[in-house]
Design a protein around this motif. Structure first.
Motif, mmCIF file in Angstrom:
data_model
loop_
_atom_site.group_PDB
_atom_site.id
_atom_site.type_symbol
_atom_site.label_atom_id
_atom_site.label_comp_id
_atom_site.label_asym_id
_atom_site.label_seq_id
_atom_site.Cartn_x
_atom_site.Cartn_y
_atom_site.Cartn_z
ATOM 1 N N GLU A 140 1.264 -1.482 0.090
ATOM 2 C CA GLU A 140 0.100 -0.823 0.078
ATOM 3 C C GLU A 140 1.116 1.184 0.241
ATOM 4 N N LYS A 141 2.189 1.354 1.050
ATOM 5 C CA LYS A 141 2.706 2.509 0.765
ATOM 6 C C LYS A 141 2.861 2.139 -0.798
ATOM 7 N N GLN A 142 3.601 1.207 -1.607
ATOM 8 C CA GLN A 142 4.583 1.654 -2.530
ATOM 9 C C GLN A 142 3.814 1.790 -3.447
ATOM 10 N N ARG A 143 1.929 2.317 -3.321
ATOM 11 C CA ARG A 143 0.977 2.200 -4.161
ATOM 12 C C ARG A 143 0.681 4.225 -3.660
ATOM 13 N N VAL A 144 1.278 4.063 -2.517
ATOM 14 C CA VAL A 144 0.855 5.830 -2.552
ATOM 15 C C VAL A 144 1.934 6.255 -3.281
ATOM 16 N N GLU A 165 12.968 -0.638 -8.637
ATOM 17 C CA GLU A 165 11.530 -1.896 -8.150
ATOM 18 C C GLU A 165 9.905 -1.187 -7.594
ATOM 19 N N PRO A 166 8.746 -0.640 -8.798
ATOM 20 C CA PRO A 166 7.751 -0.507 -8.631
ATOM 21 C C PRO A 166 6.494 -1.371 -8.416
ATOM 22 N N THR A 167 7.144 -2.981 -8.165
ATOM 23 C CA THR A 167 6.172 -3.748 -7.458
ATOM 24 C C THR A 167 6.788 -4.281 -6.589
ATOM 25 N N ALA A 168 7.374 -3.495 -5.753
ATOM 26 C CA ALA A 168 8.102 -4.818 -4.572
ATOM 27 C C ALA A 168 6.545 -3.848 -3.872
ATOM 28 N N GLY A 169 6.435 -5.562 -2.942
ATOM 29 C CA GLY A 169 5.861 -5.843 -1.796
ATOM 30 C C GLY A 169 4.195 -5.496 -2.093
ATOM 31 N N MET A 170 3.685 -5.731 -3.443
ATOM 32 C CA MET A 170 1.862 -5.603 -3.942
ATOM 33 C C MET A 170 2.005 -6.424 -4.210
ATOM 34 N N ASP A 171 0.679 -7.207 -4.085
ATOM 35 C CA ASP A 171 -0.316 -8.332 -4.514
ATOM 36 C C ASP A 171 0.096 -8.232 -6.357
ATOM 37 N N LEU A 172 -0.341 -9.099 -6.840
ATOM 38 C CA LEU A 172 -0.201 -9.957 -8.523
ATOM 39 C C LEU A 172 -1.399 -8.707 -9.231
ATOM 40 N N LYS A 173 -2.014 -8.735 -9.000
ATOM 41 C CA LYS A 173 -2.819 -7.169 -9.277
ATOM 42 C C LYS A 173 -2.876 -5.752 -9.433
ATOM 43 N N TYR A 174 -1.806 -5.585 -8.416
ATOM 44 C CA TYR A 174 -1.608 -4.054 -8.378
ATOM 45 C C TYR A 174 0.108 -3.904 -9.162
ATOM 46 N N ILE A 193 11.764 5.446 -16.989
ATOM 47 C CA ILE A 193 13.132 3.791 -16.833
ATOM 48 C C ILE A 193 12.301 3.482 -15.164
ATOM 49 N N ALA A 194 12.364 2.139 -15.424
ATOM 50 C CA ALA A 194 12.257 0.594 -13.777
ATOM 51 C C ALA A 194 12.638 -0.180 -13.707
ATOM 52 N N VAL A 195 13.391 -0.526 -12.560
ATOM 53 C CA VAL A 195 14.148 -0.986 -12.304
ATOM 54 C C VAL A 195 13.279 -2.533 -11.768
ATOM 55 N N LEU A 196 13.341 -3.349 -12.657
ATOM 56 C CA LEU A 196 12.753 -4.893 -11.893
ATOM 57 C C LEU A 196 13.038 -6.239 -11.971
ATOM 58 N N HIS A 197 12.456 -6.409 -11.462
ATOM 59 C CA HIS A 197 13.786 -8.158 -10.775
ATOM 60 C C HIS A 197 13.191 -9.588 -11.571
ATOM 61 N N ASP A 198 11.894 -9.187 -12.038
ATOM 62 C CA ASP A 198 10.507 -10.096 -12.704
ATOM 63 C C ASP A 198 11.192 -9.788 -14.072
ATOM 64 N N LEU A 199 12.159 -10.645 -14.374
ATOM 65 C CA LEU A 199 12.682 -10.126 -16.429
ATOM 66 C C LEU A 199 10.745 -10.912 -16.695
ATOM 67 N N ASN A 200 10.459 -11.769 -16.431
ATOM 68 C CA ASN A 200 8.706 -12.008 -17.016
ATOM 69 C C ASN A 200 8.278 -10.709 -17.210
ATOM 70 N N MET A 201 8.393 -10.187 -16.555
ATOM 71 C CA MET A 201 7.405 -8.931 -16.839
ATOM 72 C C MET A 201 7.998 -7.619 -18.233
ATOM 73 N N THR A 202 9.510 -7.891 -18.017
ATOM 74 C CA THR A 202 9.630 -7.336 -19.540
ATOM 75 C C THR A 202 9.079 -7.739 -20.691
ATOM 76 N N PHE A 203 8.808 -8.477 -21.588
ATOM 77 C CA PHE A 203 8.179 -8.858 -22.221
ATOM 78 C C PHE A 203 6.798 -8.010 -22.588
ATOM 79 N N PRO A 204 6.592 -7.778 -21.793
ATOM 80 C CA PRO A 204 5.203 -7.705 -22.159
ATOM 81 C C PRO A 204 4.909 -6.255 -22.188
#
Length: 290
Positions: A140-144, A165-174, A193-204
């Motif tokens: 929730e803090k990350q979304r804020v 890491e914009p999606t850190a701590g978020m559930d799948l929906k968010y 520019i986004a640092v991502l740990h989930d490589l699968n998110m880069t493709f879409p």
């Protein structure tokens, strides 16, 4: 647009980044990926102005970053960090309004209030906008904080969003909602520019990928150009393959835990990517991307 020209960074006698050259153009979502300790967050801090390169330069829209005043910088780029040290009982709304501070002197205007309302709705936090920020969950803090960055550049035609890491701590929906927002920002002409740990998110979502390894650039290009089963196996030390499901428009990475692929005590037990078997029955034309 951000340009990194031979920029490196050292601290305590240790070189963390080695003379990187990269250009991050507007209208694109750029993903920065790599293992832990590769230098991803340090690179983002150099591009935000939080750190100054110990060699080389970083430019924002052609201006040397180190010469820009803080207020001007805050009107041109917004940063979503991994950690947010807000211990005072500010409300969610007050935290999001902080994004508008570079654009008003004393009191927020009606336009500022309307911008905050839209950003609260956009990130799905309007329902608890009066709650104290410190009591929220990590996601929730990350979304804020995402709402704060959106509010900051809401009136800027072509800004720069730096998301660590914009999606850190978020559930799948968010996680998906956040990357949809990042994609939308790029489509509007912003540099994202986004640092991502989930490589699968880069493709879409990503247009371009920068892959870091041990403080050096391992590769740069489209996700399909940079990310292969062989590269993932080498850089991350796991057995990996690329699979293009016939029911999806983009590929996915299939990775096997080290313990199951033969590694012991954290040692690399990865098999060559070409030796991996794809799940399901083979279909005509099915093959790894790279």
């Amino acid at each position: 647009m951000i340009e990194v020209a031979g920029a490196g960074y050292s601290s305590g006698g240790k070189r963390i980044l080695h003379q990187l050259d990269a250009r991050f153009d507007p209208g694109k979502l750029h993903a920065v990926v790599g293992p832990n300790g590769a230098g991803k967050s340090t690179l983002l801090k150099l591009m935000s102005g939080e750190l100054r390169p110990t060699e080389g330069e970083v430019y924002l829209d052609g201006s040397r970053l180190g010469r820009l005043k803080q207020r001007e910088l805050a009107r041109r780029r917004a940063v979503l960090s991994q950690h947010h040290a807000v211990s005072l009982p500010f409300s969610v709304r007050e935290v999001v309004m902080m994004g508008r501070y570079p654009f008003h002197r004393n009191e927020p205007s009606g336009e500022d209030e309307a911008i905050v309302d839209r950003c609260l709705q956009k990130t799905g936090v309007a329902g608890f906008s009066e709650s104290p920020y410190p009591v929220l969950s990590g996601g929730e803090k990350q979304r804020v904080q995402l709402a704060r960055t959106l509010a900051q550049l809401a009136t800027v035609a072509q800004g720069c969003f730096l998301l660590d890491e914009p999606t850190a701590g978020m559930d799948l929906k968010y996680q998906y909602l956040t990357l949809e927002i990042a994609r939308e920002l790029a489509d509007l002409g912003h540099t994202v520019i986004a640092v991502l740990h989930d490589l699968n998110m880069t493709f879409p979502y990503a247009d371009q990928v920068v892959l870091l390894e041990n403080g050096r650039m391992r590769g740069a290009g489209t996700p399909e150009e940079v990310i292969s089963g062989e590269v993932v196996s080498e850089v991350f030390g796991i057995s990996a393959s690329i699979w293009r499901p016939p029911f999806m428009s983009f590929p996915v990475i299939l990775a096997e835990p080290v313990a199951r692929s033969g590694g012991e005590n954290g040692q690399d037990g990865a098999l060559p990517a070409e030796s991996r078997t794809m799940p399901g029955d083979a279909l005509p034309g099915d093959r790894p991307l790279l």
